[in-house]
Structure formats: C-alpha cells, structure tokens
Design a protein around this motif. Structure first.
Motif, short mmCIF file in Angstrom:
data_model
loop_
_atom_site.label_atom_id
_atom_site.label_comp_id
_atom_site.label_asym_id
_atom_site.label_seq_id
_atom_site.Cartn_x
_atom_site.Cartn_y
_atom_site.Cartn_z
N MET A 128 -8.69 -9.99 15.86
CA MET A 128 -8.48 -9.46 14.51
C MET A 128 -7.14 -9.95 13.99
O MET A 128 -6.17 -10.01 14.75
CB MET A 128 -8.50 -7.94 14.52
N TRP A 129 -7.08 -10.30 12.70
CA TRP A 129 -5.83 -10.68 12.07
C TRP A 129 -5.93 -10.43 10.58
O TRP A 129 -7.00 -10.09 10.06
CB TRP A 129 -5.46 -12.12 12.38
N PHE A 130 -4.81 -10.60 9.90
CA PHE A 130 -4.73 -10.36 8.46
C PHE A 130 -4.17 -11.60 7.80
O PHE A 130 -3.27 -12.24 8.33
CB PHE A 130 -3.86 -9.13 8.18
N GLN A 131 -4.72 -11.95 6.63
CA GLN A 131 -4.30 -13.17 5.96
C GLN A 131 -4.54 -13.05 4.46
O GLN A 131 -5.18 -12.11 4.00
CB GLN A 131 -5.09 -14.36 6.50
N ARG A 176 3.36 -3.04 14.01
CA ARG A 176 3.95 -1.75 14.43
C ARG A 176 5.41 -1.64 14.01
O ARG A 176 5.86 -0.61 13.52
CB ARG A 176 3.82 -1.58 15.93
N ALA A 177 6.17 -2.72 14.22
CA ALA A 177 7.60 -2.71 13.87
C ALA A 177 7.78 -2.56 12.36
O ALA A 177 8.66 -1.81 11.92
CB ALA A 177 8.26 -4.00 14.35
N ASP A 178 6.96 -3.24 11.57
CA ASP A 178 7.06 -3.13 10.11
C ASP A 178 6.76 -1.71 9.64
O ASP A 178 7.38 -1.21 8.70
CB ASP A 178 6.10 -4.10 9.41
N ALA A 179 5.80 -1.04 10.27
CA ALA A 179 5.47 0.34 9.90
C ALA A 179 6.64 1.27 10.20
O ALA A 179 6.91 2.20 9.45
CB ALA A 179 4.21 0.79 10.61
N ARG A 233 0.61 0.07 5.45
CA ARG A 233 0.89 -0.33 6.84
C ARG A 233 0.48 0.78 7.81
O ARG A 233 -0.08 0.50 8.86
CB ARG A 233 2.37 -0.65 7.01
N ARG A 234 0.77 1.99 7.46
CA ARG A 234 0.42 3.11 8.34
C ARG A 234 -1.09 3.26 8.47
O ARG A 234 -1.61 3.47 9.55
CB ARG A 234 1.07 4.40 7.85
N PHE A 235 -1.81 3.14 7.33
CA PHE A 235 -3.27 3.21 7.37
C PHE A 235 -3.84 2.05 8.18
O PHE A 235 -4.79 2.22 8.94
CB PHE A 235 -3.86 3.22 5.97
N ARG A 236 -3.28 0.87 7.98
CA ARG A 236 -3.75 -0.30 8.71
C ARG A 236 -3.57 -0.09 10.21
O ARG A 236 -4.46 -0.38 10.99
CB ARG A 236 -3.01 -1.55 8.27
N GLU A 256 8.78 -2.51 2.54
CA GLU A 256 8.13 -2.23 1.26
C GLU A 256 7.56 -3.48 0.60
O GLU A 256 7.58 -3.63 -0.61
CB GLU A 256 9.13 -1.52 0.32
N GLU A 257 7.02 -4.36 1.39
CA GLU A 257 6.36 -5.57 0.89
C GLU A 257 4.88 -5.46 1.25
O GLU A 257 4.54 -5.07 2.37
CB GLU A 257 6.99 -6.78 1.58
N TRP A 258 4.00 -5.78 0.30
CA TRP A 258 2.57 -5.66 0.56
C TRP A 258 2.13 -6.65 1.64
O TRP A 258 2.59 -7.79 1.69
CB TRP A 258 1.76 -5.90 -0.71
N LEU A 259 1.25 -6.20 2.48
CA LEU A 259 0.67 -7.03 3.54
C LEU A 259 -0.43 -7.92 2.96
O LEU A 259 -0.99 -7.62 1.91
CB LEU A 259 0.06 -6.13 4.61
#
Length: 141
Positions: free
Chosen positions: A108-111, A68-71, A42-45, A76-79
């Motif tokens: 941009m988004w993640f899926q 940002r809130a999750d970071a 999450r931090r790297f992302r 501790e759940e994979w994105l």
C-alpha cells in the motif's frame, strides 16, 4: 523494471524473487471526508492503515514510519490524495513448507494522480525482501 507480454501478468522484481501483479486498486483517500484539516486527515489515514494491517498480516505500507512521524508532528500540508494497493504473488515458497501453494504480498502507498502506479510499484518493491514479508498461501484441494 516492468515486463509485460500479451496475455501475461505484469512481473516485478522484489528483492531476489520475481512476483506477478494480481490486482492493483487506486482509490480516493479523501472520499467521504466532508471537512477537516491535513492533520486530521493524517490521523484518519493512520487509523485506516492500522485496520488494514490487522486484516492483512502480509501488508507492507510504504513510508509508514514517515506517515506516523508526520501525524505526531502535526504537519499541516495535505497528503497525496490517491491510495493505491497492489497484490503480488510468487511461486517462491519457504524451504520449511512441504505443502503446495504460493506466496503473497500486498503493498500500500499514497501518491498523486500524476504518478504512474505501475512504475511507482516497481520502485517500491525492488529493494524489499520478499522472503521475510510475503505470506505462504496453500492451494485449496
């Protein structure tokens, strides 16, 4: 709603504006990661998103506040593994611009791999305000 005809680009409704999809790339967000934790990922992302936003001022990142809130919370759940970036253009131009050109917006988004990126894009952009997010790009002469 996505509309496609033979030989035409995909068209999306972005708020009150029709925009055409010019590019869509899907990449592995964990490529090059040898080891780590979901929190580190999450931090790297987040760092890569901030760099992308600095390079592309008209970049909209879907769910950025949640990322940002999750970071911060050390979730501790994979994105989702896939990073998707789309570039849309429209003939709409701001009223105060006299030059000839078009407007452009990158999203941009993640899926996960199971999701259709074209359908997901339609869901993301429908409520956006193109007029406040898009950047004017003048034609080169």
């Amino acid at each position: 709603m996505i509309r496609t005809r033979q030989g035409e680009l995909r068209s999306y409704q972005v708020g009150p504006v029709r925009a055409e999809l010019r590019a869509l790339t899907v990449s592995d967000d964990r490529e090059g990661m040898l080891e780590g934790t979901p929190h580190l990922h999450r931090r790297f992302r987040l760092m890569s998103i901030e760099k992308a936003m600095a390079r592309t001022p008209h970049l909209y990142v879907h769910d950025l506040d949640r990322i940002r809130a999750d970071a911060e919370k050390r979730v501790e759940e994979w994105l989702p593994r896939e990073a998707v970036q789309a570039r849309l253009t429209s003939w709409w131009t701001p009223e105060d611009v006299a030059a000839h050109g078009h407007t452009e917006l990158s999203v941009m988004w993640f899926q996960t791999a199971a999701h259709d990126p074209f359908a997901h894009l339609a869901t993301i952009v429908r409520p956006l305000d193109w007029t406040s997010l898009a950047q004017f790009v003048p034609f080169e002469e």
